[in-house]
Design a protein around this motif. Structure first.
Motif, mmCIF file in Angstrom:
data_model
loop_
_atom_site.group_PDB
_atom_site.id
_atom_site.type_symbol
_atom_site.label_atom_id
_atom_site.label_comp_id
_atom_site.label_asym_id
_atom_site.label_seq_id
_atom_site.Cartn_x
_atom_site.Cartn_y
_atom_site.Cartn_z
ATOM 1 N N ILE A 106 0.853 -1.186 0.000
ATOM 2 C CA ILE A 106 0.000 0.000 0.000
ATOM 3 C C ILE A 106 0.891 1.239 0.000
ATOM 4 N N ILE A 107 0.562 2.192 -0.840
ATOM 5 C CA ILE A 107 1.240 3.485 -0.858
ATOM 6 C C ILE A 107 0.333 4.502 -0.158
ATOM 7 N N ARG A 108 0.901 5.252 0.753
ATOM 8 C CA ARG A 108 0.198 6.318 1.473
ATOM 9 C C ARG A 108 0.740 7.648 0.955
ATOM 10 N N GLU A 109 -0.154 8.501 0.441
ATOM 11 C CA GLU A 109 0.233 9.765 -0.188
ATOM 12 C C GLU A 109 -0.192 10.944 0.674
ATOM 13 N N TRP A 110 0.727 11.878 0.868
ATOM 14 C CA TRP A 110 0.445 13.098 1.639
ATOM 15 C C TRP A 110 1.235 14.254 1.054
ATOM 16 N N ARG A 111 0.682 15.475 1.132
ATOM 17 C CA ARG A 111 1.348 16.666 0.601
ATOM 18 C C ARG A 111 1.328 17.801 1.618
ATOM 19 N N ILE A 149 6.881 25.921 -2.235
ATOM 20 C CA ILE A 149 7.399 24.609 -2.606
ATOM 21 C C ILE A 149 6.416 23.577 -2.059
ATOM 22 N N GLU A 150 5.973 22.670 -2.920
ATOM 23 C CA GLU A 150 5.089 21.590 -2.481
ATOM 24 C C GLU A 150 5.924 20.335 -2.279
ATOM 25 N N PHE A 151 5.707 19.669 -1.161
ATOM 26 C CA PHE A 151 6.368 18.407 -0.855
ATOM 27 C C PHE A 151 5.354 17.274 -0.983
ATOM 28 N N LEU A 152 5.795 16.183 -1.560
ATOM 29 C CA LEU A 152 4.986 14.974 -1.698
ATOM 30 C C LEU A 152 5.697 13.851 -0.964
ATOM 31 N N VAL A 153 4.991 13.244 -0.019
ATOM 32 C CA VAL A 153 5.528 12.092 0.707
ATOM 33 C C VAL A 153 4.738 10.860 0.284
ATOM 34 N N LEU A 154 5.466 9.868 -0.215
ATOM 35 C CA LEU A 154 4.880 8.569 -0.538
ATOM 36 C C LEU A 154 5.552 7.547 0.358
ATOM 37 N N SER A 155 4.765 6.910 1.192
ATOM 38 C CA SER A 155 5.318 5.873 2.063
ATOM 39 C C SER A 155 4.720 4.528 1.683
ATOM 40 N N VAL A 201 0.619 14.498 11.341
ATOM 41 C CA VAL A 201 1.525 15.630 11.109
ATOM 42 C C VAL A 201 2.099 16.072 12.451
ATOM 43 N N GLU A 202 3.392 15.912 12.600
ATOM 44 C CA GLU A 202 4.060 16.251 13.854
ATOM 45 C C GLU A 202 4.240 17.763 13.986
ATOM 46 N N PRO A 203 4.420 18.257 15.208
ATOM 47 C CA PRO A 203 4.615 19.695 15.421
ATOM 48 C C PRO A 203 5.762 20.290 14.612
ATOM 49 N N GLY A 204 6.840 19.549 14.413
ATOM 50 C CA GLY A 204 7.953 20.052 13.611
ATOM 51 C C GLY A 204 7.565 20.301 12.166
ATOM 52 N N ALA A 205 6.694 19.452 11.640
ATOM 53 C CA ALA A 205 6.202 19.649 10.272
ATOM 54 C C ALA A 205 5.276 20.851 10.209
ATOM 55 N N LEU A 244 5.901 24.113 7.623
ATOM 56 C CA LEU A 244 5.029 24.227 6.455
ATOM 57 C C LEU A 244 4.058 25.397 6.592
ATOM 58 N N SER A 245 3.696 25.981 5.447
ATOM 59 C CA SER A 245 2.686 27.046 5.465
ATOM 60 C C SER A 245 1.283 26.449 5.477
ATOM 61 N N ASP A 246 1.115 25.290 4.869
ATOM 62 C CA ASP A 246 -0.139 24.534 4.946
ATOM 63 C C ASP A 246 0.135 23.102 4.518
ATOM 64 N N TYR A 247 -0.808 22.228 4.832
ATOM 65 C CA TYR A 247 -0.622 20.813 4.529
ATOM 66 C C TYR A 247 -1.986 20.135 4.459
ATOM 67 N N ASP A 248 -2.003 19.006 3.783
ATOM 68 C CA ASP A 248 -3.233 18.233 3.661
ATOM 69 C C ASP A 248 -3.591 17.622 5.011
ATOM 70 N N GLN A 249 -4.851 17.700 5.352
ATOM 71 C CA GLN A 249 -5.347 17.112 6.591
ATOM 72 C C GLN A 249 -5.650 15.620 6.426
ATOM 73 N N THR A 250 -5.748 15.191 5.177
ATOM 74 C CA THR A 250 -6.051 13.788 4.892
ATOM 75 C C THR A 250 -4.992 13.225 3.955
#
Length: 108
Positions: free
Chosen positions: A2-7, A50-56, A77-81, A85-91
């Motif tokens: 399974i790939i988990r996608e987050w931005r 800058i948009e970051f994409l994390v695929l785990s 999403v950890e406090p350091g993230a 970041l200026s914004d991030y996906d909640q899902t």
């Protein structure tokens, strides 16, 4: 698998903070979770951000549950993230891998 996608997105002047957080904090924590198979962090320019994409990668949805809890689609999403970041996906989104191609030569 399974790939988990987050931005997440960062302002250009803070663009180095999230990759540092990812390498120093996120990756060591993920490596402790049974069923975690690996992750990639990618970036692209998007206007003034800058948009970051994390695929785990994960062995199963059960492995993801051990990491994320019962609400599998909620982003972790950890406090350091949050600070980097200026914004991030909640899902997040999950994908079942149906083909995994590498560049190794085929053997007969």
């Amino acid at each position: 698998m399974i790939i988990r996608e987050w931005r997440g997105r960062a302002l250009r002047d803070k663009a180095g903070e999230y990759p540092t957080h990812f390498r120093k904090t996120v990756v060591p924590e993920l490596r402790k979770v049974p069923g975690f198979l690996g992750a990639t962090l990618s970036r692209r320019e998007e206007g003034d951000r800058i948009e970051f994409l994390v695929l785990s990668g994960w062995e199963s949805m059960e492995a993801i549950r051990a990491f994320a809890g019962d609400n599998l689609d909620k982003a972790v999403v950890e406090p350091g993230a949050v600070a980097a970041l200026s914004d991030y996906d909640q899902t997040v989104r999950h994908y079942e891998v149906v083909a995994d191609i590498d560049n190794a030569p085929e053997t007969a």
